[in-house]
Design a protein around this motif. Structure first.
Motif, PDB file in Angstrom:
ATOM      1  N   PHE A  18      88.877 -51.916  12.684  1.00 45.52           N
ATOM      2  CA  PHE A  18      88.766 -52.610  12.442  1.00 45.52           C
ATOM      3  C   PHE A  18      90.054 -53.496  10.754  1.00 45.52           C
ATOM      4  N   VAL A  19      89.682 -52.319  10.294  1.00 47.86           N
ATOM      5  CA  VAL A  19      89.599 -52.486   9.330  1.00 47.86           C
ATOM      6  C   VAL A  19      91.572 -52.641   9.179  1.00 47.86           C
ATOM      7  N   ALA A  20      91.844 -51.789   9.591  1.00 53.16           N
ATOM      8  CA  ALA A  20      93.358 -51.425   9.938  1.00 53.16           C
ATOM      9  C   ALA A  20      94.166 -52.850  10.375  1.00 53.16           C
ATOM     10  N   ALA A  21      93.335 -53.129  11.711  1.00 55.35           N
ATOM     11  CA  ALA A  21      94.268 -54.940  12.547  1.00 55.35           C
ATOM     12  C   ALA A  21      93.680 -55.826  10.915  1.00 55.35           C
ATOM     13  N   VAL A  22      92.650 -55.912  10.109  1.00 51.68           N
ATOM     14  CA  VAL A  22      92.326 -56.710   9.331  1.00 51.68           C
ATOM     15  C   VAL A  22      93.648 -56.748   8.378  1.00 51.68           C
TER      16      VAL A  22
END
Lengths: 136, 100
Positions: A18-22
Motif C-alpha cells: 500500500f505504501v508503494a502504491a501511495v
C-alpha cells in the motif's frame, strides 16, 4: 499459531505494498516513484509469499514460494535500473528539488578529462541531445 | 490445507481489499503518467500487486496452484519491462528507426 504468524506477515506485506502504491501516486518524478515501487513493492511481495509458505506448511508450496521470492528479489532491481536508465537517457526531467545529479555535467567534464573511458553509447546519445532537465 | 479461519481469514480479506484499491491507484498513474517510463513503472507495480493478490487468494482458496501463476506473472512483467526499457533507449539513440 502458524495462522497468527501468517496473518501478521500478510498484513505487513499488504502495508508495504500500500505504501508503494501511495508513493507511486504522490511522489514528484519518475526516479522517486521508481524507488518507492521497487523497494516497498519487493518487500511487500516477499512478505506475502513467506506468509503463504507459513500458512500452507507443505514442502512443495514452501519451495515454490521461495523460488518466486528469489526471482522477485533478483529481477526487481534489474528492471528498476533498466527503466530508470532509459528514462534518464530519454530526457525525463528530474524534480526541481533534486540535490545531486551524478550523471549530469560533472560526469561529462570527468569524461572529457579522460577520467572515465568514453566508450559508452549513452555518452554519444547525451552529446547529440544536450544536457537534460533543469541545471543541477 | 483446510479452510482458513480466525485472524488469518480477516487478514486475507484486508489484504484483498487493500491490494484491489492499490491496483486501482496504480492504474490511475498509468493513465496520468506524463512520460512512457512513468507508465512502465506503474505497470511494474500493478504486476507486483497482482502477484500479492494471487498469493493471498491462494491461501484463501487453499489452492497452491495460484502461487505458480504469481511466479509466471512476475516473469512476464520482468520481460515486458526489460523489452520496453531497451525499446526506449533504442528509440532515443535512433537505432530503432534503422530496423523498422
Amino acid at each position: 499459531m502458524t495462522n497468527v504468524i501468517a496473518a501478521v506477515l500478510i498484513v505487513g506485506g499488504t502495508l508495504f505494498m500500500f505504501v508503494a502504491a501511495v508513493g507511486l501516486l504522490r511522489l514528484p518524478d519518475l526516479y522517486t516513484r521508481m524507488h518507492a515501487v521497487t523497494k516497498a513493492g519487493t518487500l511487500g511481495v516477499g512478505l506475502v509469499l513467506v506468509a503463504a509458505a507459513v500458512a500452507f506448511g507443505e514442502v512443495s508450496v514452501t519451495a515454490r514460494a521461495l523460488v518466486a521470492l528469489l526471482f522477485v528479489f533478483l529481477t526487481a532491481p534489474v528492471s528498476a535500473h533498466m527503466i530508470g536508465r532509459a528514462g534518464y537517457l530519454g530526457n525525463v526531467r528530474l524534480w526541481e528539488a533534486t540535490a545531486f545529479d551524478d550523471w549530469g555535467t560533472g560526469y561529462e567534464e570527468l569524461r572529457r578529462e579522460g577520467e572515465e573511458p568514453p566508450t559508452e553509447a549513452n555518452a554519444r546519445v547525451r552529446d547529440a541531445h544536450g544536457p537534460s532537465g533543469p541545471a543541477t | 490445507m483446510d479452510v482458513v479461519d480466525g485472524p488469518l481469514l480477516w487478514a486475507i480479506y484486508l489484504t484483498l481489499a487493500v491490494l484491489g484499491l492499490s491496483i486501482a491507484g496504480a492504474l490511475l498513474r498509468v493513465l496520468w503518467g506524463p512520460e512512457l517510463p512513468d507508465r512502465v513503472v506503474a505497470l511494474d507495480l500493478v504486476a507486483y500487486l497482482a502477484m500479492g493478490f494471487l498469493t493471498a487468494y491462494a491461501i484463501l482458496a487453499g489452492e497452491d496452484t495460484f502461487i505458480d501463476v504469481a511466479l509466471v506473472l512476475g516473469l512476464l512483467a520482468f520481460l515486458g519491462t526489460l523489452a520496453i526499457a531497451r525499446y526506449i533507449e533504442r528509440v532515443r539513440s535512433g537505432e530503432a528507426l534503422v530496423d523498422s
